[in-house]
Design a protein around this motif. Structure first.
Motif, PDB file in Angstrom:
ATOM      1  N   ARG A  57      54.389  32.136  40.433  1.00  0.00           N
ATOM      2  CA  ARG A  57      53.897  33.352  39.779  1.00  0.00           C
ATOM      3  C   ARG A  57      52.559  33.080  39.107  1.00  0.00           C
ATOM      4  NH1 ARG A  57      59.304  33.580  38.137  1.00  0.00           N
ATOM      5  NH2 ARG A  57      58.777  33.127  35.959  1.00  0.00           N
ATOM      6  N   TYR A  60      49.817  32.604  41.829  1.00  0.00           N
ATOM      7  CA  TYR A  60      49.397  33.864  42.457  1.00  0.00           C
ATOM      8  C   TYR A  60      48.539  34.702  41.514  1.00  0.00           C
ATOM      9  CZ  TYR A  60      49.430  38.280  44.920  1.00  0.00           C
ATOM     10  OH  TYR A  60      49.032  39.430  45.553  1.00  0.00           O
ATOM     11  N   ASP A  61      48.891  34.729  40.243  1.00  0.00           N
ATOM     12  CA  ASP A  61      48.122  35.520  39.281  1.00  0.00           C
ATOM     13  C   ASP A  61      46.713  34.960  39.086  1.00  0.00           C
ATOM     14  OD1 ASP A  61      50.332  37.110  39.004  1.00  0.00           O
ATOM     15  OD2 ASP A  61      50.968  36.266  37.083  1.00  0.00           O
ATOM     16  N   PRO A  64      45.331  34.535  44.088  1.00  0.00           N
ATOM     17  CA  PRO A  64      46.229  35.253  45.000  1.00  0.00           C
ATOM     18  C   PRO A  64      46.267  34.621  46.393  1.00  0.00           C
ATOM     19  CG  PRO A  64      44.909  36.805  43.739  1.00  0.00           C
ATOM     20  CD  PRO A  64      44.350  35.437  43.449  1.00  0.00           C
ATOM     21  N   LYS A  85      59.749  38.060  40.121  1.00  0.00           N
ATOM     22  CA  LYS A  85      58.542  38.018  40.960  1.00  0.00           C
ATOM     23  C   LYS A  85      57.828  39.361  41.042  1.00  0.00           C
ATOM     24  CE  LYS A  85      60.548  39.025  45.510  1.00  0.00           C
ATOM     25  NZ  LYS A  85      60.844  38.465  46.851  1.00  0.00           N
ATOM     26  N   ARG A  86      58.537  40.451  40.823  1.00  0.00           N
ATOM     27  CA  ARG A  86      57.963  41.803  40.912  1.00  0.00           C
ATOM     28  C   ARG A  86      57.340  42.029  42.278  1.00  0.00           C
ATOM     29  NH1 ARG A  86      55.764  42.859  34.695  1.00  0.00           N
ATOM     30  NH2 ARG A  86      57.800  42.431  33.715  1.00  0.00           N
ATOM     31  N   GLN A  87      56.064  42.450  42.323  1.00  0.00           N
ATOM     32  CA  GLN A  87      55.455  42.798  43.610  1.00  0.00           C
ATOM     33  C   GLN A  87      54.703  41.650  44.262  1.00  0.00           C
ATOM     34  OE1 GLN A  87      56.249  45.798  44.918  1.00  0.00           O
ATOM     35  NE2 GLN A  87      57.502  45.950  43.064  1.00  0.00           N
ATOM     36  N   ARG A  88      54.815  40.480  43.729  1.00  0.00           N
ATOM     37  CA  ARG A  88      54.099  39.349  44.314  1.00  0.00           C
ATOM     38  C   ARG A  88      54.706  38.991  45.674  1.00  0.00           C
ATOM     39  NH1 ARG A  88      55.224  38.178  38.935  1.00  0.00           N
ATOM     40  NH2 ARG A  88      53.439  37.919  37.543  1.00  0.00           N
ATOM     41  N   ILE A  90      56.160  36.717  47.302  1.00  0.00           N
ATOM     42  CA  ILE A  90      56.864  35.448  47.183  1.00  0.00           C
ATOM     43  C   ILE A  90      58.329  35.651  47.564  1.00  0.00           C
ATOM     44  CG2 ILE A  90      57.469  33.537  45.659  1.00  0.00           C
ATOM     45  CD1 ILE A  90      55.187  34.400  43.803  1.00  0.00           C
TER      46      ILE A  90
END
Length: 227
Positions: A57, A60-61, A64, A85-88, A90
């Motif tokens: 996470r 990616y933040d 990306p 993870k939400r919308q990532r 992964i």
């Protein structure tokens, strides 16, 4: 990792399991700062031993990537990672084989996983099968027999870990990965941050232990798969 079956969580104490991500965040930031290229937009990334998914996470933040996979044998940790993870892009999975994921990765990472593996050669072969030629695997390791704090840490970790731990030297790690077909390099983590001091810490009885650990004992290996 690298054993049949799965476990519930790494740590016998659920509160310690939840706190692990916050404690490791400064280390993850340093790993990213010194080992990750700026542009990962077309890259696929693996986190081996992902726990609750915080490293991917964070990565990616900051940088990306196209797709990421986290793998861990701790079922509850993987389930927690999926929730966070939400919308990532992964995917977190319970398991112990990188090659069995069915992806070829550009980059792979692990943080304090190698000392939990009984057979480093099996792990090196698994990672080689999961990486593209020229792909890089960065592994952080402070729990090794060359570390000044390891004799004390080994006892403390054994009392809380859900699985056995093993005694590996830095030279042994380098030899195994070199023989498996990786170009091996290493550097100290050299944590570039203020470190919170916990008076009476079981792991760092003296501040000098903490300073030496993060400047000398804890290292980053980089294994690059040969063509």
């Amino acid at each position: 990792m690298q054993r049949s079956g799965t476990i519930s969580t790494w740590n016998r104490n659920p509160a310690d399991e939840e706190a692990m991500g916050a404690a490791h965040a400064p280390i993850w930031r340093r790993m990213i700062d010194v080992s990750v290229p700026d542009d990962l937009r077309d890259a696929t990334v693996l986190d081996y031993g992902c726990n609750q998914g915080g490293f991917l996470r964070m990565l990616y933040d900051r940088h990306p990537f196209r797709a990421g996979v986290g793998i861990d044998i701790a079922r509850e940790s993987v389930a927690r990672a999926e929730l966070l993870k939400r919308q990532r892009p992964i995917d977190y999975r319970a398991g112990n084989s990188a090659a069995a994921l069915g992806h070829i990765f550009d980059y792979a990472f692990s943080h304090e996983v190698l000392y939990l593996l009984p057979d480093l050669a099996v792990h090196a072969a698994d990672m080689k099968a999961a990486l593209r030629p020229g792909g890089a695997y960065v592994a952080a390791m402070g729990c090794h027999t060359d570390s000044a704090v390891w004799p004390r840490w080994r006892k403390a970790i054994s009392e809380t870990s859900s699985i056995p731990i093993y005694d590996h030297s830095l030279d042994r790690v380098a030899k195994v990965f070199s023989e498996t077909g990786f170009t091996v390099s290493v550097r100290p983590l050299a944590l570039d941050a203020f470190m919170p001091v916990t008076v009476g810490s079981e792991y760092f009885p003296k501040i000098v232990d903490q300073l030496r650990y993060y400047s000398q004992d804890k290292v980053l290996f980089r294994f690059v798969r040969s063509p």
